[in-house]
Design a protein around this motif. Structure first.
Motif, PDB file in Angstrom:
ATOM      1  N   ILE A 132      27.626  43.242  29.112  1.00  0.00           N
ATOM      2  CA  ILE A 132      27.232  43.018  30.482  1.00  0.00           C
ATOM      3  C   ILE A 132      27.771  41.655  31.067  1.00  0.00           C
ATOM      4  CG2 ILE A 132      25.576  42.882  32.093  1.00  0.00           C
ATOM      5  CD1 ILE A 132      23.919  44.935  30.446  1.00  0.00           C
ATOM      6  N   GLY A 133      27.772  40.601  30.158  1.00  0.00           N
ATOM      7  CA  GLY A 133      28.361  39.333  30.737  1.00  0.00           C
ATOM      8  C   GLY A 133      29.839  39.562  31.022  1.00  0.00           C
ATOM      9  N   ILE A 134      30.695  39.944  29.901  1.00  0.00           N
ATOM     10  CA  ILE A 134      32.159  40.378  30.417  1.00  0.00           C
ATOM     11  C   ILE A 134      32.264  41.208  31.336  1.00  0.00           C
ATOM     12  CG2 ILE A 134      34.136  41.141  29.121  1.00  0.00           C
ATOM     13  CD1 ILE A 134      33.094  40.307  26.398  1.00  0.00           C
ATOM     14  N   ALA A 135      31.380  42.307  31.344  1.00  0.00           N
ATOM     15  CA  ALA A 135      31.686  43.257  32.663  1.00  0.00           C
ATOM     16  C   ALA A 135      31.434  42.472  33.903  1.00  0.00           C
ATOM     17  CB  ALA A 135      30.951  44.213  32.306  1.00  0.00           C
ATOM     18  N   THR A 136      30.668  41.539  33.769  1.00  0.00           N
ATOM     19  CA  THR A 136      30.142  40.800  35.194  1.00  0.00           C
ATOM     20  C   THR A 136      31.475  39.942  35.635  1.00  0.00           C
ATOM     21  OG1 THR A 136      27.823  40.712  34.740  1.00  0.00           O
ATOM     22  CG2 THR A 136      28.597  39.068  36.153  1.00  0.00           C
ATOM     23  N   ILE A 137      32.153  39.416  34.809  1.00  0.00           N
ATOM     24  CA  ILE A 137      33.440  38.428  35.030  1.00  0.00           C
ATOM     25  C   ILE A 137      34.283  39.411  35.518  1.00  0.00           C
ATOM     26  CG2 ILE A 137      35.106  37.180  34.194  1.00  0.00           C
ATOM     27  CD1 ILE A 137      32.988  36.196  31.839  1.00  0.00           C
ATOM     28  N   VAL A 138      34.501  40.572  34.793  1.00  0.00           N
ATOM     29  CA  VAL A 138      35.647  41.539  35.338  1.00  0.00           C
ATOM     30  C   VAL A 138      35.481  42.054  36.758  1.00  0.00           C
ATOM     31  CG1 VAL A 138      36.910  43.464  35.038  1.00  0.00           C
ATOM     32  CG2 VAL A 138      36.340  42.016  32.991  1.00  0.00           C
ATOM     33  N   VAL A 139      34.131  42.345  36.807  1.00  0.00           N
ATOM     34  CA  VAL A 139      33.948  43.126  38.171  1.00  0.00           C
ATOM     35  C   VAL A 139      34.010  41.990  39.421  1.00  0.00           C
ATOM     36  CG1 VAL A 139      32.084  43.970  39.963  1.00  0.00           C
ATOM     37  CG2 VAL A 139      32.397  44.746  37.494  1.00  0.00           C
ATOM     38  N   ILE A 140      33.517  40.741  39.160  1.00  0.00           N
ATOM     39  CA  ILE A 140      33.416  39.535  40.145  1.00  0.00           C
ATOM     40  C   ILE A 140      34.969  39.302  40.398  1.00  0.00           C
ATOM     41  CG2 ILE A 140      32.873  37.329  40.790  1.00  0.00           C
ATOM     42  CD1 ILE A 140      30.180  37.960  39.450  1.00  0.00           C
ATOM     43  N   VAL A 141      35.819  39.123  39.524  1.00  0.00           N
ATOM     44  CA  VAL A 141      37.066  38.479  39.616  1.00  0.00           C
ATOM     45  C   VAL A 141      38.017  39.511  40.365  1.00  0.00           C
ATOM     46  CG1 VAL A 141      39.166  37.792  38.289  1.00  0.00           C
ATOM     47  CG2 VAL A 141      36.933  36.913  37.758  1.00  0.00           C
ATOM     48  N   LEU A 142      37.781  40.914  39.655  1.00  0.00           N
ATOM     49  CA  LEU A 142      39.202  41.860  40.461  1.00  0.00           C
ATOM     50  C   LEU A 142      38.309  42.793  41.482  1.00  0.00           C
ATOM     51  CD1 LEU A 142      39.875  43.719  36.905  1.00  0.00           C
ATOM     52  CD2 LEU A 142      40.838  41.779  38.051  1.00  0.00           C
ATOM     53  N   TRP A 143      37.085  42.808  41.708  1.00  0.00           N
ATOM     54  CA  TRP A 143      36.740  43.255  42.935  1.00  0.00           C
ATOM     55  C   TRP A 143      35.885  42.774  44.048  1.00  0.00           C
ATOM     56  CZ3 TRP A 143      35.872  46.386  38.080  1.00  0.00           C
ATOM     57  CH2 TRP A 143      37.103  47.354  37.835  1.00  0.00           C
ATOM     58  N   THR A 144      35.620  41.706  44.092  1.00  0.00           N
ATOM     59  CA  THR A 144      35.053  40.944  44.832  1.00  0.00           C
ATOM     60  C   THR A 144      35.700  39.711  45.614  1.00  0.00           C
ATOM     61  OG1 THR A 144      34.063  39.018  44.120  1.00  0.00           O
ATOM     62  CG2 THR A 144      32.766  41.261  43.711  1.00  0.00           C
ATOM     63  N   ARG A 145      35.238  38.989  46.467  1.00  0.00           N
ATOM     64  CA  ARG A 145      36.053  37.779  47.299  1.00  0.00           C
ATOM     65  C   ARG A 145      35.645  36.595  46.672  1.00  0.00           C
ATOM     66  NH1 ARG A 145      34.873  39.035  53.560  1.00  0.00           N
ATOM     67  NH2 ARG A 145      33.073  39.469  52.631  1.00  0.00           N
ATOM     68  N   LEU A 146      34.987  36.595  45.582  1.00  0.00           N
ATOM     69  CA  LEU A 146      34.374  35.375  44.727  1.00  0.00           C
ATOM     70  C   LEU A 146      35.399  34.981  43.931  1.00  0.00           C
ATOM     71  CD1 LEU A 146      30.649  36.115  44.431  1.00  0.00           C
ATOM     72  CD2 LEU A 146      31.624  34.588  46.197  1.00  0.00           C
ATOM     73  N   ASP A 147      35.769  33.760  43.589  1.00  0.00           N
ATOM     74  CA  ASP A 147      36.683  33.368  42.578  1.00  0.00           C
ATOM     75  C   ASP A 147      36.122  33.060  41.138  1.00  0.00           C
ATOM     76  OD1 ASP A 147      35.106  31.121  42.574  1.00  0.00           O
ATOM     77  OD2 ASP A 147      36.544  29.729  43.308  1.00  0.00           O
TER      78      ASP A 147
END
Length: 489
Positions: free
Chosen positions: A11-26
């Motif tokens: 889930i930690g890895i998935a969190t990074i992937v989701v935020i980096v690829l699908w949000t406006r956060l860096d």
């Protein structure tokens, strides 16, 4: 493996992937959020998770933060003085047109034997940029070849600290580790070049605009898209307005034109590298002579080695390199305000790299403190595998779990040290297995991932295809070598 710890990792890895690829956060925010999520799911108390993040952030930047800042500053002076450009001409001219990826990969491998990847990459990246600027193409290919060439020897060849420590833990002969590690590196380098030359051109269009402009400058706008056939011009065909030293301005009346040769241009790079090499080699030799290799607490340096260790510390060495760059490469008419402006520009470009690098260290610390790495190591040690693959896979899984190749190989060595004789392994084969296994899939929780991808200008999926892909390719290529080592050594 404990299901809770496995869920924390996934889930930690998935969190990074989701935020980096699908949000406006860096990526900086993504790493911090992922660290909090991972610690919470793993059952770590919230305040302890924050403490781990802070400790990991601080520890990472304490070891590499100043080095990145100084390295970027040296690179800026190399750029504006024309020194990097002069080195690029000499470098490519000596090896011949079309062999630039081999040049960068081979140079990276040599530089990274005594120098941490992060430091070496920051020092050498201006050369990759200058070669790409001259050719009007191929920056991603050169950057990947340089970065992964450094990965090979950094993981496989002492006196790099990781392999040195593993050899000490497992009692392997240091000369044997150096020799076989060099052989592994030479055999794996073609994989680095092949991957970089195939995948690199496909990622040129994915380079971030600000990095593209910094690399190609006016040439990019005037000569077409980098990577097109029409852009590969000879090194001496650049128009005057593309002179990288144009930032110096017009010399005063009567002053000769400013030209930096390859020899002088190399000094701010070569001197720090030689000092760092002298530090690592002298320390390793003296530790070996005292019989305390791998035991820092028992080591008592002589006055001579202490002096070398001081000037060969990466911070001091790069500080010397920066002073040389300012006073040797820049002409006398350069003003203090000009130099301050260039150094300020360098600091601004280094800022985000530092934040992301530190956040990656924070995530790695959370993964270590939560017990994910140890749980993975214990789980793989219980599997029925060829003996030499046990330390190899332990190092691989620990690397994926917490990001640091050095920590992964040392963890694998510590776990397998009591098992080496039972597995029928020599200490040398076990050492190489630990080191090779730690090269796998460099990604979000590895500080070097962020150094390479930010300097290269790759983000999101492009970063994974470029950097995570090339490190996994050499890891896969090392498997038959490790199996042969387990059988022969």
């Amino acid at each position: 493996m404990d299901v809770q710890l496995l869920a924390a990792l996934v889930i930690g890895i998935a969190t990074i992937v989701v935020i980096v690829l699908w949000t406006r956060l860096d990526a900086f925010v993504a790493l911090l959020v992922a660290a909090i999520v991972t610690g919470s799911i793993a059952g770590t108390a919230p305040i302890d998770t924050i403490d781990s993040i802070i400790a990991g952030f601080g520890a990472t930047l304490s070891s590499i933060g100043i080095v990145i800042g100084l390295g970027v500053a040296v690179g800026k002076i190399l750029e504006v003085s024309g020194a990097a450009d002069a080195l690029a001409r000499a470098f490519v001219g000596a090896l011949g047109k079309g062999r630039e990826p081999w040049a960068m990969g081979g140079t990276g491998a040599l530089v990274s034997i005594p120098v941490f990847c992060d430091s070496g990459y920051v020092i050498m990246n201006p050369l990759a940029r200058s070669i790409a600027r001259r050719k009007r193409q191929g920056y991603v290919t050169l950057a990947l070849a340089l970065g992964c060439g450094m990965t090979l020897t950094h993981h496989l060849v002492p006196p790099t600290p990781g392999p040195l420590a593993v050899a000490g833990i497992l009692g392997a002969d240091l000369g044997g580790v150096i020799l076989v590690g060099l052989i592994f590196s030479v055999l794996l380098l073609p994989i680095v070049i092949l991957y970089a030359t195939i995948v690199g051109p496909k990622l040129e269009d994915e380079v971030l605009p600000e990095v593209r402009e910094a690399v190609y400058g006016h040439a990019h706008a005037s000569a077409g898209e980098p990577g097109s056939a029409s852009t590969d011009v000879a090194l001496d065909e650049l128009p005057p307005e593309d002179d990288p030293a144009a930032a110096l301005g017009t010399p005063p009346e009567g002053a000769p034109p400013h030209r930096v040769g390859a020899f002088l241009g190399a000094l701010p790079l070569v001197i720090p590298i030689l000092l760092i090499v002298a530090n690592t080699v002298a320390t390793a030799i003296e530790k070996n002579s005292q019989g305390v290799l791998g035991d820092d607490e028992a080591y008592e340096p002589s006055n001579f080695v202490s002096a070398i260790a001081f000037v060969g510390n990466p911070v001091v060495a790069l500080l010397i390199g920066l002073i040389l760059a300012v006073y040797v490469l820049l002409p006398r008419w350069t003003t203090k305000n000009q130099v301050s402006g260039w150094l300020s520009d360098a600091a601004a470009s280094a800022g985000l790299i530092l934040l992301i690098t530190g956040a990656g260290g924070g995530l790695g610390q959370v993964l270590r403190d939560s017990g994910v790495g140890d749980a993975l190591a214990d789980a793989i040690a219980d599997l029925s595998l060829p003996g030499v693959l046990v330390p190899f896979l332990i190092a691989s899984l620990v690397r994926i779990a917490q990001g640091s190749g050095t920590v992964a190989m040392i963890t694998a060595a510590s776990v397998t040290a009591p098992l080496v004789s039972d597995l029928g392994l020599s200490a040398l084969a076990a050492t190489l297995a630990c080191c090779a296994g730690s090269m796998v899939f460099s990604y979000f929780n590895d500080s070097y991932f962020w150094v390479v991808t930010r300097f290269t200008g790759l983000d999101g999926v492009a970063a994974l295809r470029g950097w995570s892909g090339i490190t996994t390719a050499v890891w896969l290529g090392s498997i038959p070598l490790v199996l042969i080592a387990g059988w022969v050594l």
